[in-house]
Scaffold this active site. Structure first.
Site, short mmCIF file in Angstrom:
data_model
loop_
_atom_site.label_atom_id
_atom_site.label_comp_id
_atom_site.label_asym_id
_atom_site.label_seq_id
_atom_site.Cartn_x
_atom_site.Cartn_y
_atom_site.Cartn_z
N GLY A 41 -13.68 6.34 -8.59
CA GLY A 41 -12.57 6.79 -8.66
C GLY A 41 -11.53 6.52 -7.49
N HIS A 80 -8.59 7.83 2.49
CA HIS A 80 -7.90 9.10 2.61
C HIS A 80 -8.80 10.37 2.15
CE1 HIS A 80 -7.45 7.35 -1.48
NE2 HIS A 80 -7.62 8.86 -1.80
N CYS A 89 0.78 3.31 3.42
CA CYS A 89 1.38 2.59 4.35
C CYS A 89 3.01 2.72 4.46
CB CYS A 89 1.09 1.17 4.41
SG CYS A 89 -0.47 1.15 5.12
N HIS A 109 -4.31 1.20 8.36
CA HIS A 109 -4.58 0.71 6.90
C HIS A 109 -6.17 0.24 7.04
CE1 HIS A 109 -4.23 -0.61 2.87
NE2 HIS A 109 -5.09 -1.41 3.14
N ASN A 129 -13.26 9.42 -2.19
CA ASN A 129 -13.63 8.54 -3.13
C ASN A 129 -13.74 7.09 -2.39
OD1 ASN A 129 -13.53 10.39 -5.27
ND2 ASN A 129 -11.38 10.19 -5.59
N ASP A 136 -0.62 15.72 -2.61
CA ASP A 136 -1.06 15.03 -3.56
C ASP A 136 0.09 15.20 -4.68
OD1 ASP A 136 -3.74 13.52 -4.35
OD2 ASP A 136 -2.29 13.71 -6.12
N HIS A 143 -6.53 2.70 0.30
CA HIS A 143 -6.32 3.19 2.08
C HIS A 143 -7.01 4.57 2.10
CE1 HIS A 143 -3.03 3.71 5.37
NE2 HIS A 143 -4.11 4.59 5.56
N CYS A 176 0.82 -1.28 -0.23
CA CYS A 176 0.09 0.10 0.10
C CYS A 176 0.82 1.17 -0.26
CB CYS A 176 -0.93 -0.23 1.06
SG CYS A 176 -1.65 1.66 1.54
N HIS A 227 -9.45 13.99 0.68
CA HIS A 227 -8.75 15.12 -0.28
C HIS A 227 -9.02 16.57 0.33
CE1 HIS A 227 -7.64 12.48 -4.03
NE2 HIS A 227 -8.67 11.60 -3.27
P1 AMP Z 1 -8.09 8.28 -4.93
O1 AMP Z 1 -8.22 8.60 -6.43
O2 AMP Z 1 -9.30 9.31 -4.17
O3 AMP Z 1 -7.68 6.99 -4.49
O4 AMP Z 1 -6.81 9.35 -4.54
C1 AMP Z 1 -5.47 8.67 -4.62
C2 AMP Z 1 -4.36 10.11 -4.86
O5 AMP Z 1 -3.32 9.81 -4.29
C3 AMP Z 1 -4.39 10.65 -6.07
O6 AMP Z 1 -4.84 11.89 -6.11
C4 AMP Z 1 -2.94 10.35 -6.35
O7 AMP Z 1 -2.62 11.53 -7.22
C5 AMP Z 1 -2.50 10.48 -4.92
N1 AMP Z 1 -1.00 9.64 -4.91
C6 AMP Z 1 -0.77 8.33 -5.31
N2 AMP Z 1 0.56 7.93 -4.98
C7 AMP Z 1 0.81 9.06 -4.17
C8 AMP Z 1 2.38 9.54 -3.63
N3 AMP Z 1 3.38 8.65 -3.65
N4 AMP Z 1 2.43 10.61 -3.06
C9 AMP Z 1 1.29 11.51 -2.90
N5 AMP Z 1 0.25 11.23 -3.37
C10 AMP Z 1 -0.12 10.23 -4.27
ZN ZN Z 2 -2.30 1.13 3.72
#
Ligand code: AMP
Ligand code: ZN
Length: 102
Positions: A89, A96, A7, A46, A83, A30, A94, A4, A98
Site C-alpha cells: 500500500g 513516512h 520533497c 529522501h 506502509n 494527510d 518517500h 517526489c 501515518h
Molecule cells: P502511503 O500509501 O503510505 O504511501 O501514504 C501516502 C499518503 O500520502 C496517502 O495517505 C495520501 O493521501 C498522502 N498524500 C499524497 N499526496 C499528498 C499531499 N500533497 N499532501 C498531503 N498528503 C498527501
Molecule cells: Zn522525497
C-alpha cells in the site's frame, strides 16, 4: 529527489501547511484523511522506504517527533503505521509514518 511529492512540499514547490518541523523531519495533514486527525511524519532526507533506512536513530527521531506532535495536537489515543512497498500500500516512495486518531 525531483519527482517526489514530499520533497516538493519540503522545498515549497507544492503548497502545503507544515504543522511541525525540526532538524530531521516535518509533518503535514494527510490530503485524504482516513481518520479525524491523519498526520504524516516525514524525514527531510529522501529515503524511499523503511527498507532503505541505514541509521535506526532516524526511527527514534521520528517517534520522538510523533510524541511532540501528539502533545501539540492533543492526541492521546492513536495508531501509527508505515506502509513499505507497493503491494503493502505504499503510494509515495518517500518514507513516512501515518498518525491516525479519532
Ligand atoms: P502511503 O500509501 O503510505 O504511501 O501514504 C501516502 C499518503 O500520502 C496517502 O495517505 C495520501 O493521501 C498522502 N498524500 C499524497 N499526496 C499528498 C499531499 N500533497 N499532501 C498531503 N498528503 C498527501
Ligand atoms: Zn522525497
Amino acid at each position: 529527489m525531483t519527482d517526489c511529492v514530499f520533497c516538493k512540499i519540503l522545498n515549497k514547490e507544492i503548497p502545503s501547511k507544515i504543522i511541525y518541523e525540526d532538524d530531521v523531519c516535518f509533518a503535514i495533514n494527510d490530503i485524504n484523511p482516513k481518520a479525524k486527525k491523519h498526520i504524516l511524519v516525514i524525514p527531510k532526507e529522501h529515503i524511499e522506504s523503511l527498507n532503505e533506512v541505514q541509521d535506526l536513530n532516524l526511527i527514534k527521531d521520528l517517534f520522538s517527533a510523533i510524541k511532540k506532535i501528539n502533545k501539540m495536537e492533543n492526541i492521546t489515543a492513536f495508531k501509527t503505521h508505515i506502509n513499505t512497498g507497493k503491494s503493502a500500500g505504499q503510494e509515495v516512495n518517500h518514507l513516512h509514518i501515518h498518525i491516525l486518531a479519532n
